[in-house]
Design a protein around this motif. Structure first.
Motif, PDB file in Angstrom:
ATOM      1  N   GLN A 256       0.836  -1.207   0.000  1.00 19.94           N
ATOM      2  CA  GLN A 256       0.000   0.000   0.000  1.00 19.94           C
ATOM      3  C   GLN A 256       0.871   1.258   0.000  1.00 19.94           C
ATOM      4  O   GLN A 256       0.578   2.236  -0.697  1.00 19.94           O
ATOM      5  CB  GLN A 256      -0.930  -0.012   1.209  1.00 19.94           C
ATOM      6  N   ALA A 257       1.966   1.231   0.773  1.00 19.63           N
ATOM      7  CA  ALA A 257       2.839   2.401   0.856  1.00 19.63           C
ATOM      8  C   ALA A 257       3.571   2.637  -0.463  1.00 19.63           C
ATOM      9  O   ALA A 257       3.650   3.773  -0.950  1.00 19.63           O
ATOM     10  CB  ALA A 257       3.839   2.228   1.994  1.00 19.63           C
ATOM     11  N   THR A 258       4.105   1.583  -1.069  1.00 18.80           N
ATOM     12  CA  THR A 258       4.824   1.776  -2.334  1.00 18.80           C
ATOM     13  C   THR A 258       3.867   2.164  -3.453  1.00 18.80           C
ATOM     14  O   THR A 258       4.229   2.930  -4.351  1.00 18.80           O
ATOM     15  CB  THR A 258       5.608   0.509  -2.721  1.00 18.80           C
ATOM     16  N   ALA A 259       2.618   1.670  -3.381  1.00 17.53           N
ATOM     17  CA  ALA A 259       1.624   2.076  -4.376  1.00 17.53           C
ATOM     18  C   ALA A 259       1.371   3.577  -4.294  1.00 17.53           C
ATOM     19  O   ALA A 259       1.183   4.241  -5.322  1.00 17.53           O
ATOM     20  CB  ALA A 259       0.327   1.305  -4.175  1.00 17.53           C
ATOM     21  N   GLY A 260       1.368   4.108  -3.077  1.00 21.46           N
ATOM     22  CA  GLY A 260       1.184   5.547  -2.919  1.00 21.46           C
ATOM     23  C   GLY A 260       2.271   6.342  -3.621  1.00 21.46           C
ATOM     24  O   GLY A 260       1.997   7.377  -4.249  1.00 21.46           O
ATOM     25  N   LEU A 261       3.495   5.870  -3.523  1.00 20.63           N
ATOM     26  CA  LEU A 261       4.585   6.543  -4.232  1.00 20.63           C
ATOM     27  C   LEU A 261       4.380   6.484  -5.742  1.00 20.63           C
ATOM     28  O   LEU A 261       4.513   7.487  -6.448  1.00 20.63           O
ATOM     29  CB  LEU A 261       5.921   5.893  -3.879  1.00 20.63           C
ATOM     30  N   LEU A 262       4.075   5.303  -6.240  1.00 16.89           N
ATOM     31  CA  LEU A 262       3.923   5.126  -7.683  1.00 16.89           C
ATOM     32  C   LEU A 262       2.790   5.984  -8.243  1.00 16.89           C
ATOM     33  O   LEU A 262       2.942   6.627  -9.292  1.00 16.89           O
ATOM     34  CB  LEU A 262       3.659   3.654  -8.000  1.00 16.89           C
ATOM     35  N   LEU A 263       1.668   5.993  -7.552  1.00 19.99           N
ATOM     36  CA  LEU A 263       0.505   6.724  -8.066  1.00 19.99           C
ATOM     37  C   LEU A 263       0.662   8.234  -7.946  1.00 19.99           C
ATOM     38  O   LEU A 263      -0.073   8.983  -8.585  1.00 19.99           O
ATOM     39  CB  LEU A 263      -0.757   6.251  -7.344  1.00 19.99           C
ATOM     40  N   SER A 264       1.643   8.682  -7.140  1.00 21.85           N
ATOM     41  CA  SER A 264       1.912  10.123  -7.023  1.00 21.85           C
ATOM     42  C   SER A 264       3.147  10.529  -7.814  1.00 21.85           C
ATOM     43  O   SER A 264       3.636  11.653  -7.661  1.00 21.85           O
ATOM     44  CB  SER A 264       2.111  10.512  -5.553  1.00 21.85           C
ATOM     45  N   ASP A 271       6.124   9.372   4.209  1.00 22.79           N
ATOM     46  CA  ASP A 271       5.840   9.130   5.632  1.00 22.79           C
ATOM     47  C   ASP A 271       5.261   7.730   5.824  1.00 22.79           C
ATOM     48  O   ASP A 271       5.644   7.017   6.767  1.00 22.79           O
ATOM     49  CB  ASP A 271       4.868  10.183   6.179  1.00 22.79           C
ATOM     50  N   ALA A 272       4.345   7.338   4.949  1.00 22.14           N
ATOM     51  CA  ALA A 272       3.752   6.004   5.062  1.00 22.14           C
ATOM     52  C   ALA A 272       4.807   4.929   4.840  1.00 22.14           C
ATOM     53  O   ALA A 272       4.823   3.899   5.536  1.00 22.14           O
ATOM     54  CB  ALA A 272       2.608   5.856   4.053  1.00 22.14           C
ATOM     55  N   LEU A 273       5.706   5.137   3.885  1.00 21.54           N
ATOM     56  CA  LEU A 273       6.760   4.164   3.637  1.00 21.54           C
ATOM     57  C   LEU A 273       7.700   4.076   4.829  1.00 21.54           C
ATOM     58  O   LEU A 273       8.105   2.970   5.237  1.00 21.54           O
ATOM     59  CB  LEU A 273       7.541   4.540   2.377  1.00 21.54           C
ATOM     60  N   ASP A 274       8.059   5.220   5.426  1.00 23.48           N
ATOM     61  CA  ASP A 274       8.933   5.207   6.603  1.00 23.48           C
ATOM     62  C   ASP A 274       8.298   4.447   7.760  1.00 23.48           C
ATOM     63  O   ASP A 274       8.980   3.736   8.507  1.00 23.48           O
ATOM     64  CB  ASP A 274       9.252   6.633   7.036  1.00 23.48           C
ATOM     65  N   ALA A 275       6.988   4.592   7.924  1.00 21.54           N
ATOM     66  CA  ALA A 275       6.292   3.894   9.011  1.00 21.54           C
ATOM     67  C   ALA A 275       6.386   2.378   8.818  1.00 21.54           C
ATOM     68  O   ALA A 275       6.610   1.626   9.778  1.00 21.54           O
ATOM     69  CB  ALA A 275       4.839   4.344   9.073  1.00 21.54           C
ATOM     70  N   VAL A 276       6.238   1.916   7.589  1.00 23.45           N
ATOM     71  CA  VAL A 276       6.342   0.476   7.326  1.00 23.45           C
ATOM     72  C   VAL A 276       7.780   0.012   7.494  1.00 23.45           C
ATOM     73  O   VAL A 276       8.047  -1.064   8.053  1.00 23.45           O
ATOM     74  CB  VAL A 276       5.830   0.145   5.911  1.00 23.45           C
ATOM     75  N   ARG A 277       8.723   0.813   7.042  1.00 19.48           N
ATOM     76  CA  ARG A 277      10.132   0.460   7.242  1.00 19.48           C
ATOM     77  C   ARG A 277      10.443   0.268   8.721  1.00 19.48           C
ATOM     78  O   ARG A 277      11.187  -0.650   9.100  1.00 19.48           O
ATOM     79  CB  ARG A 277      11.029   1.544   6.658  1.00 19.48           C
TER      80      ARG A 277
END
Length: 422
Positions: A256-264, A271-277
Motif C-alpha cells: 500500500q505504501a509503495t503504491a502511494g509513491l507510484l501513483l503520485s 511518511d507512510a513508507l517510513d512507518a512500514v520500514r
C-alpha cells in the motif's frame, strides 16, 4: 511478469547446456503422421549450431543437449525410430501502421489448399523485448492447423517506436495487428482472435474491446493490477517461508505504501513508507522480500527515491492501478484462461476468483488450471535454496490452446483441471 527485467523466465533456473550431442539440425517444424510435432528454431539461449526444440507434449531443450530425444537428418528428424517430415508453412512478411508507428509481422499459414474454416490467431506477446518472429510458439500453433500472425512489439525487433508497457497503447497495436492479419488472410479463415501470454493477459482482452475478435485465449496472465500483482507476490513469498498472518499484514502495508509513491509519481507517500520500514526493521525476513518492486523500493533511501525512483521503477508507462476486470466485463467474446497452479510471477488467487465470478455471471469464459506449474506453464524441480529449475512445459497445454482456438476442446489435456462447467 517482471516489468523491469523483461521476461518472467529470468527467475527460473535453466539447465546447463552440455557439449553438442549430434550434428547440426535444420530449423523447421517436423510432424509425425499422427499429429505430433517438434519445432526447431535458432535461439540466443542456445550456442550455435544448436537449436531450441519444443514438442507438442511440452518437452523442450536444445539439440545440443545430451540425450536429446530426436536425431536430425538432411531434411527430416527421427523420433523413436520414426521419421518426421518437415511442414512447409506459407510465411508472408508484413508491415502495418499503428498509432503512427511502423510495425513488422509475419503471417504463418499451414500448407495445403486454402481453408475458409481455419481459425486465425494473433499472438500478443508478454513483457519480453525479444522478437517472436521465428520463435517456437507461433510455429507450435500453426502446426496444429491454425493460421498465426506474429509481430514485433513496438520498439523491439523490426518494429519502430519506443518500447513500452502501456496496456492501452499495446492494445491498439494488437488491434491493428488483427486487422492486418484479417486483410492478409482474407477468404482463408473463418474465426479470428487473440492469444496472449503473461503480460498479454492484460493486453489481449483490452485489444478485443477495440476491434472485432471472435475469441481470446490467455495463458498464465493476471486479472489484477500491477499493484495487486506486487502485493500477491509478497504474500506468496512470506507464506512460502512459513510465516504467519502478521507477516502477511506487514507486506500488505508495504504494498500500500509503495503504491502511494507510484501513483503520485514519487512526489508523496514517504511518511507512510517510513512507518512500514520502522515496522520491518526488526524482522530478519523483511530484507529478503521482493515482490514485483516493493522490496527494491523499501531498500532505497528516500533521497534516492525522490531523485531517481521514477526513472528506476516507473519508466515503462505501466498503468499501475489498471482495472483488468472492467475490460473483461466489456467482453462477450468466448475466452479461454489457463492458470499455472504454482505461479510465483503471477499468483493466481485473485485472478481465479475474478474469472470464476464473471463466468458465474454468464460470461462465456472457460478456465483451466494445470497443477504444479510455474509461470509459462513450466513444470519444475525445487532446489535446496527454494529456487526452481524448469524441466518442461506441462503436457497438454499446447494441445489445449490449439483445440480450443479451433473450437474443439474436449480433453483430457494432461493434468489440466477445468474450473468452469461445460
Amino acid at each position: 511478469m517482471k516489468h523491469l527485467l523483461g521476461t518472467a523466465l529470468l527467475l527460473l533456473t535453466l539447465p546447463a547446456v552440455p557439449a553438442f550431442a549430434q550434428a547440426a539440425c535444420t530449423p523447421g517444424t517436423y510432424a509425425a503422421p499422427g499429429g505430433d510435432f517438434v519445432v526447431l528454431v535458432k535461439s540466443p539461449a542456445v550456442a550455435a549450431p544448436g537449436l531450441r526444440y519444443l514438442f507438442r507434449d511440452g518437452r523442450r531443450g536444445a539439440t545440443s543437449d545430451a540425450g536429446v530425444p530426436l536425431a536430425c537428418g538432411a531434411n527430416d528428424v527421427t523420433v523413436n525410430g520414426k521419421v518426421w517430415a518437415p511442414i512447409a508453412f506459407r510465411e508472408t512478411p508484413a508491415t502495418f501502421d499503428s498509432v503512427g508507428t511502423k510495425m513488422t509481422g509475419v503471417l504463418i499459414e499451414p500448407p495445403g489448399a486454402p481453408d475458409a474454416k481455419r481459425p486465425l490467431v494473433v499472438m500478443v506477446h508478454g513483457s519480453e523485448r525479444t522478437s517472436p518472429i521465428g520463435g517456437v510458439y507461433g510455429y507450435a500453433m500453426a502446426a496444429q492447423g491454425i493460421s498465426v500472425f506474429v509481430y514485433d512489439k513496438r520498439g523491439t525487433g523490426g518494429s519502430e517506436g519506443e518500447y513500452t508497457q502501456n496496456f492501452e497503447l499495446l492494445a491498439e497495436d494488437a488491434a491493428h495487428a488483427l486487422e492486418q492479419a484479417r486483410s492478409m488472410a482474407a477468404g482463408r479463415y473463418e474465426r479470428a482472435g487473440f492469444f496472449g501470454g503473461s503480460q498479454g493477459g492484460w493486453v489481449a482482452p483490452l485489444a478485443a474491446t477495440r476491434t472485432k475478435a471472435d475469441f481470446v485465449a490467455i495463458g498464465f496472465g493476471l486479472v489484477a493490477s500491477p499493484i495487486e500483482e506486487d502485493r500477491e507476490q509478497m504474500v506468496s513469498e512470506v507464506r512460502a517461508a512459513g510465516l504467519g498472518d502478521d507477516a502477511v499484514a506487514l507486506v500488505n502495508r508495504l504494498s500500500q505504501a509503495t503504491a502511494g509513491l507510484l501513483l503520485s509519481d514519487f512526489r508523496t507517500g514517504y511518511d507512510a513508507l517510513d512507518a512500514v520500514r520502522a515496522e520491518m526493521a526488526d524482522k530478519p525476513w523483511a530484507a529478503k522480500v521482493e515482490g514485483e518492486y516493493s522490496g527494491a523500493i523499501a531498500r532505497m533511501p528516500n533521497d534516492m527515491l525522490k531523485r531517481i525512483g521514477r526513472a528506476r521503477v516507473d519508466n515503462l508507462e505501466l498503468i499501475w492501478d489498471y482495472d483488468a476486470v472492467a475490460a473483461l466485463k466489456k467482453l462477450d467474446t468466448p475466452l479461454l484462461w489457463v492458470l499455472a497452479g504454482e505461479d510465483r510471477e503471477a499468483p493466481i488467487e485473485t485472478t481465479r476468483g475474478a474469472l470464476l465470478g464473471l463466468a458465474k455471471e454468464g460470461k462465456p469464459f472457460d478456465v483451466y488450471l494445470f497443477p504444479d506449474t510455474d509461470h509459462g506453464m513450466f513444470e519444475f524441480t525445487t532446489n535446496a535454496d527454494g529456487s526452481r529449475s524448469v524441466t518442461r512445459i506441462t503436457d497438454g497445454y499446447l494441445k489445449l490452446l490449439g483445440d480450443w482456438i479451433k473450437g474443439d476442446a474436449r480433453g483430457p489435456y494432461g493434468r489440466a483441471e477445468r474450473l468452469t462447467p461445460r
